[in-house]
Design a protein around this motif. Structure first.
Motif, PDB file in Angstrom:
ATOM      1  N   GLN A 121      24.837 -10.537  33.960  1.00 29.95           N
ATOM      2  CA  GLN A 121      25.538  -9.308  34.359  1.00 29.95           C
ATOM      3  C   GLN A 121      26.116  -8.605  33.135  1.00 29.95           C
ATOM      4  O   GLN A 121      26.067  -7.376  33.025  1.00 29.95           O
ATOM      5  CB  GLN A 121      26.670  -9.630  35.356  1.00 29.95           C
ATOM      6  CG  GLN A 121      26.193 -10.033  36.736  1.00 29.95           C
ATOM      7  CD  GLN A 121      25.348  -8.964  37.422  1.00 29.95           C
ATOM      8  OE1 GLN A 121      25.473  -7.786  37.143  1.00 29.95           O
ATOM      9  NE2 GLN A 121      24.452  -9.393  38.304  1.00 29.95           N
ATOM     10  N   LEU A 124      23.265  -7.039  31.360  1.00 29.20           N
ATOM     11  CA  LEU A 124      22.730  -5.912  32.140  1.00 29.20           C
ATOM     12  C   LEU A 124      23.538  -4.657  31.831  1.00 29.20           C
ATOM     13  O   LEU A 124      22.989  -3.564  31.700  1.00 29.20           O
ATOM     14  CB  LEU A 124      22.798  -6.220  33.645  1.00 29.20           C
ATOM     15  CG  LEU A 124      21.615  -6.972  34.252  1.00 29.20           C
ATOM     16  CD1 LEU A 124      21.918  -7.373  35.692  1.00 29.20           C
ATOM     17  CD2 LEU A 124      20.351  -6.123  34.219  1.00 29.20           C
ATOM     18  N   PRO A 129      20.586   1.855  30.322  1.00 29.36           N
ATOM     19  CA  PRO A 129      20.078   2.939  29.472  1.00 29.36           C
ATOM     20  C   PRO A 129      20.993   4.149  29.393  1.00 29.36           C
ATOM     21  O   PRO A 129      20.925   4.919  28.437  1.00 29.36           O
ATOM     22  CB  PRO A 129      18.750   3.301  30.127  1.00 29.36           C
ATOM     23  CG  PRO A 129      18.779   2.728  31.485  1.00 29.36           C
ATOM     24  CD  PRO A 129      19.740   1.601  31.490  1.00 29.36           C
ATOM     25  N   LEU A 150      15.118  -2.721  30.105  1.00 32.22           N
ATOM     26  CA  LEU A 150      14.574  -3.653  31.100  1.00 32.22           C
ATOM     27  C   LEU A 150      13.555  -3.005  32.033  1.00 32.22           C
ATOM     28  O   LEU A 150      13.033  -3.654  32.916  1.00 32.22           O
ATOM     29  CB  LEU A 150      15.718  -4.257  31.931  1.00 32.22           C
ATOM     30  CG  LEU A 150      16.698  -5.111  31.128  1.00 32.22           C
ATOM     31  CD1 LEU A 150      17.909  -5.444  31.977  1.00 32.22           C
ATOM     32  CD2 LEU A 150      16.045  -6.386  30.638  1.00 32.22           C
ATOM     33  N   ILE A 235      17.498 -12.846  37.775  1.00 30.98           N
ATOM     34  CA  ILE A 235      18.730 -12.064  37.910  1.00 30.98           C
ATOM     35  C   ILE A 235      18.574 -10.659  37.315  1.00 30.98           C
ATOM     36  O   ILE A 235      19.029  -9.686  37.897  1.00 30.98           O
ATOM     37  CB  ILE A 235      19.909 -12.795  37.238  1.00 30.98           C
ATOM     38  CG1 ILE A 235      20.151 -14.136  37.942  1.00 30.98           C
ATOM     39  CG2 ILE A 235      21.181 -11.950  37.259  1.00 30.98           C
ATOM     40  CD1 ILE A 235      21.059 -15.070  37.208  1.00 30.98           C
ATOM     41  N   MET A 236      17.899 -10.567  36.190  1.00 35.15           N
ATOM     42  CA  MET A 236      17.896  -9.285  35.487  1.00 35.15           C
ATOM     43  C   MET A 236      16.773  -8.338  35.912  1.00 35.15           C
ATOM     44  O   MET A 236      16.979  -7.132  35.995  1.00 35.15           O
ATOM     45  CB  MET A 236      17.824  -9.514  33.973  1.00 35.15           C
ATOM     46  CG  MET A 236      19.022 -10.299  33.465  1.00 35.15           C
ATOM     47  SD  MET A 236      18.993 -10.549  31.700  1.00 35.15           S
ATOM     48  CE  MET A 236      19.589  -8.980  31.100  1.00 35.15           C
ATOM     49  N   THR A 237      15.584  -8.859  36.161  1.00 40.67           N
ATOM     50  CA  THR A 237      14.460  -7.953  36.435  1.00 40.67           C
ATOM     51  C   THR A 237      13.665  -8.301  37.687  1.00 40.67           C
ATOM     52  O   THR A 237      12.811  -7.529  38.102  1.00 40.67           O
ATOM     53  CB  THR A 237      13.457  -7.958  35.260  1.00 40.67           C
ATOM     54  OG1 THR A 237      12.953  -9.294  35.125  1.00 40.67           O
ATOM     55  CG2 THR A 237      14.093  -7.524  33.968  1.00 40.67           C
TER      56      THR A 237
ATOM     57  N   LYS B 222      15.036  -2.544  41.802  1.00 41.70           N
ATOM     58  CA  LYS B 222      14.837  -3.963  41.520  1.00 41.70           C
ATOM     59  C   LYS B 222      14.218  -4.592  42.773  1.00 41.70           C
ATOM     60  O   LYS B 222      13.504  -5.567  42.711  1.00 41.70           O
ATOM     61  CB  LYS B 222      16.194  -4.601  41.205  1.00 41.70           C
ATOM     62  CG  LYS B 222      16.094  -5.940  40.503  1.00 41.70           C
ATOM     63  CD  LYS B 222      17.429  -6.624  40.529  1.00 41.70           C
ATOM     64  CE  LYS B 222      17.951  -6.872  39.150  1.00 41.70           C
ATOM     65  NZ  LYS B 222      19.243  -7.577  39.148  1.00 41.70           N
ATOM     66  N   LYS B 276      17.549   6.397  34.885  1.00 45.60           N
ATOM     67  CA  LYS B 276      16.875   5.505  33.937  1.00 45.60           C
ATOM     68  C   LYS B 276      17.228   4.069  34.300  1.00 45.60           C
ATOM     69  O   LYS B 276      18.324   3.801  34.803  1.00 45.60           O
ATOM     70  CB  LYS B 276      17.337   5.809  32.509  1.00 45.60           C
ATOM     71  CG  LYS B 276      16.652   7.004  31.922  1.00 45.60           C
ATOM     72  CD  LYS B 276      17.057   7.182  30.486  1.00 45.60           C
ATOM     73  CE  LYS B 276      16.380   8.407  29.900  1.00 45.60           C
ATOM     74  NZ  LYS B 276      16.931   8.774  28.606  1.00 45.60           N
ATOM     75  N   SER B 280      15.626  -2.071  37.201  1.00 44.29           N
ATOM     76  CA  SER B 280      16.545  -3.208  37.044  1.00 44.29           C
ATOM     77  C   SER B 280      17.890  -2.916  37.727  1.00 44.29           C
ATOM     78  O   SER B 280      18.843  -3.676  37.577  1.00 44.29           O
ATOM     79  CB  SER B 280      16.753  -3.557  35.566  1.00 44.29           C
ATOM     80  OG  SER B 280      17.222  -2.427  34.873  1.00 44.29           O
TER      81      SER B 280
END
Lengths: 294, 460
Positions: A121, A124, A129, A150, A235-237, B222, B276, B280
């Motif tokens: 987290q 992330l 971005p 990501l 978790i991230m992607t 996601k 953007k 994710s």
């Protein structure tokens, strides 16, 4: 005691619990997975024996090669990052003259004890971005290198995820290297000092060569962790975008739990186990073969 | 430390370990006793003796029932339904086990081991294994003999009742839920952007918002289903079943109408309709952007209306949903306009093949499902009942948007389904991944090529 050691019945009785436990929690699942990898099996019905059908399908599957490539990228980055920076950190806190080395030692280890969810987290947010730390830094520095870290379908995403894992486990490798370095007898350093060696030369000629066995263990850990990576992607992607951050572990869960293709999932698991065994054997065969005694 | 001290410490630690293991063992024994749910059933399901009006042959009978029964929103409708059912079948008692929110993994294991509850909630992805293993009761004849069939909504009968083999294996209680395209009038107004009614206007709006640094739609890509909903808003103009038609092979991505819809999506993505890092972004992050009034639109389920009322407070009047999705060329706004992305999923209450008195169990399954569907309306304010709620009043005050949705629903047609419920699992998984790639910037041409390839590879 001698009589006891010579009594095979007593020895067997004492060894039996460990053997049974090992068989139940390691050997049985491994053998069961291997057997099921030869079946077309949905996890519920009995399944149909198809020989090497699952393996043949696996080697024709594009996703297998994407996953394999990502596993190796993950392993490579973990190795370079964790062993490289882990060594620098270990040697830094090994040096008695380093200011605040006890604090540094604890600080380096903190990410290891953090939950993977917390770490993901945190990163992330940094990878965001729009308002993430990294893109903001580039903006502040006037560098036009803002990235959609990501959400890129190139290797950027897998590298970004790997950096998180590298950062988190770096302290663990640092601790291993530090413990190994601490066990090197002091007289080697005294001799080097008398010969006029600098700190850098001492580490290059004494510390690092004598840590060969420690590095071997660290290398096995790093490469196997890379090949088995799962949690950070989950978790991230979630393996995305698309399948661009899939590893073999992720591919295995996709087959078994999303597609109900347990047989195929078992074949992937067997391939993964063999891959890890092979890497470990190669490392054991070629690195630090001679046992060092001080 | 002397050897004696070490030995003593080792001995003490060993004794402690043995005691701990023994304690664990005794706990396990306790755990194997009947679960709390069945030993202490809720008030409504507590064993009740058959009423005097029950026929002499109506012996008391207790069935196990596994349904969603964890939160107040789930317990209240279930208790209401069981109490209503008691009026019809006073000799029947239920022992309730709450269904786990584990994506059906526990149920899958119980199907495999043949250890199913008498009545249980089944999801569409478990039909095949349950049917193949002969674990569930065929409810077709019970349904044909039942009066309840006159009370089920036509859309549910058409899309949710009969499985692909033409038989009825479960009675659905949650009807079609749609995925509205919500929008914030104030964001449009403040930025001088026209609320779009067709595709060219939507594209203009996206460009206008982008120029002002405002995200048009924050999407939690996601997960694949919201992208699937976005996809269907366009694809259903080409084919009423949208991505379900792709999954079934009824249309190809490269067919002109579908390719045109995909082209529009790709163009909007390129123009910056999403934020953007969308692939994710998780549910909470993306949704919060809209709920905080920072973005213009949001794709989400009907369930979000209640949360919007809470989050927007006095400003809830600024929030509405599109009556017609602005996804067609000008002049073609009416084409397939009533087809909505969402889910009219199969599944619902099923009966174990090992149930006592199968004939009675079939009747009870149908009556229970009807009552649960109505209970969801009365006690939880849900408006997606598969059965008529005529004559019933919801105890939950409905927000204006829900009232509008309820009024519009008779004209809506939901013939598709959500991405993760597409019947062809292999297609669904691969398609979800391709949708993410589209959001990440893949070209329409590549996407079409890959979907066609996937469709050919996963044809059933």
């Amino acid at each position: 005691m001698r009589n006891f050691k010579n009594n095979p019945v007593a020895t067997s009785i004492f060894v039996l619990p460990a053997v049974l436990t090992f068989s139940m929690i390691v050997a049985y699942p491994l053998i069961s997975t291997l057997l099921k990898s030869f079946y077309e099996w949905d996890g519920i019905t009995a399944g149909t024996f198809i020989g090497f059908g699952n393996f043949s399908r696996l080697f024709k599957d594009d996703l297998f090669y994407t996953s394999l490539r990502n596993g190796f990228i993950f392993a490579l980055i973990l190795t370079v990052f964790q062993l490289g920076l882990g060594t620098v950190m270990a040697l830094t806190i090994l040096n008695g003259k380093t200011f605040g080395r006890n604090t540094l030692r604890r600080a380096y280890f903190i990410p290891v004890v953090l939950s993977v969810t917390v770490v993901c987290q945190l990163w992330l947010s940094m990878y965001n971005p729009e308002y993430g730390l990294f893109n903001k830094l580039f903006e502040l520095l006037g560098i036009s290198y803002r990235q959609d870290w990501l959400s890129s379908m190139s290797v950027t995403s897998i590298i970004a995820v790997t950096m998180v894992s590298s950062w988190q486990s770096m302290g663990y490798q640092m601790a291993l290297i530090y413990a190994g370095a601490k066990s090197i007898p002091e007289h080697f350093y005294e001799a080097a000092k008398i010969d006029g060696a600098t700190t850098f030369q001492t580490h290059m000629k004494i510390t690092i060569p004598l840590l060969a066995e420690t590095y071997k263990i660290c290398l096995i850990f790093c490469i196997n962790a890379g090949l088995n990576a799962f949690a950070h992607m989950q978790i991230m992607t979630k393996g995305g975008p698309g399948t661009s951050t899939y590893t073999l572990t992720y591919m295995m869960t996709r087959s078994a739990f999303r597609l109900d293709e347990y047989g195929y999932g078992c074949a992937i698991a067997v391939t993964l186990v063999l891959q890890c065994l092979l890497v470990t054997l190669i490392i054991n065969k070629f690195i630090a073969r001679e046992r060092l005694t001080y | 430390m002397s050897k004696n001290v070490k030995k003593s410490i080792s001995a003490i630690l060993s004794v402690m370990l043995v005691v701990l293991l023994a304690a664990c063992g005794s706990n396990k024994n306790n755990a194997s006793s009947p679960p709390a749910q069945s030993s202490e059933p809720p008030a409504s399901s507590a064993s009740a003796k058959p009423s005097e009006s029950a026929s002499p042959e109506a012996e008391p009978i207790t069935y196990s029932l596994q349904i969603h029964y964890s939160t107040d929103d789930e317990k209240a409708p279930a208790d209401w339904a069981i109490a209503e059912l008691k009026k019809l079948y006073p000799n029947v008692t239920f022992e309730i086990t709450p269904q786990l929110n584990d994506n059906g993994e526990a149920l899958k294991a119980r199907i495999a081991t043949g250890d199913l509850p008498d009545f249980f909630n089944i999801q569409p992805q478990h039909f095949d294994s349950a049917i193949q293993t002969g674990s569930i009761l065929d409810l077709t004849s019970a349904w044909e003999a039942s009066d309840s069939k006159t009370k089920m909504t036509q859309n549910a009968i058409d899309t949710q009742l009969k499985y692909t083999d033409g038989k009825i294996w479960a009675i659905p209680y949650n009807g079609a839920g749609i995925d509205p395209l919500y929008y914030n009038k104030k964001v449009f107004q403040d930025n001088g952007v026209k609320i779009p009614t067709n595709y060219p206007e939507l594209l203009e709006a996206v460009k206008a918002f982008k120029a002002k640094g405002i995200v048009t739609i924050p999407i939690f890509a996601k997960e694949a289903w919201p992208i699937g909903a976005f996809f269907d808003m366009f694809a259903m103009r080409a084919h009423p079943k949208g991505m379900l038609a792709l999954s079934n092979g009824e249309i190809k991505a490269s067919d002109p109408a579908m390719a045109d819809a995909i082209g529009k999506m790709a163009e909007l993505i390129k123009a910056g309709i999403f934020q953007k890092g969308a692939t994710s972004a998780d549910y909470d992050t993306a949704r919060a952007m809209f709920h905080q009034g920072k973005t213009a639109m949001l794709i989400n389920g009907e369930w979000d209306i209640g949360e919007m009322v809470k989050d927007f407070g006095a400003d809830i009047g600024n929030i509405d949903f599109m009556d017609v999705y602005p996804t067609t060329d000008a002049g073609k706004e009416d084409m397939n306009k009533d087809y909505r992305p969402g889910a009219a999923e199969m599944g619902g209450i099923a009966v174990s093949a090992k149930v006592k008195n199968p004939e009675l169990a079939g009747q009870i399954a149908i009556a229970l499902t009807e009552k649960i569907a109505q209970g969801n309306f009365v006690k939880a304010g849900r408006i997606d009942s598969t059965f008529s709620v005529e004559g019933l009043t919801s105890e939950i005050e409905m927000p204006e948007m829900t009232k509008k949705l309820l009024a519009n629903k008779p004209s809506y047609k939901v013939e598709g389904t959500v991405e993760h419920s597409l019947p062809n699992k292999k297609f669904a998984t691969g398609f979800g991944e391709l949708l993410q790639k589209l959001v990440a910037g893949e070209s329409a041409a590549d996407f079409i090529k890959e979907v066609d390839k996937l469709q050919a590879e996963t044809k059933q």
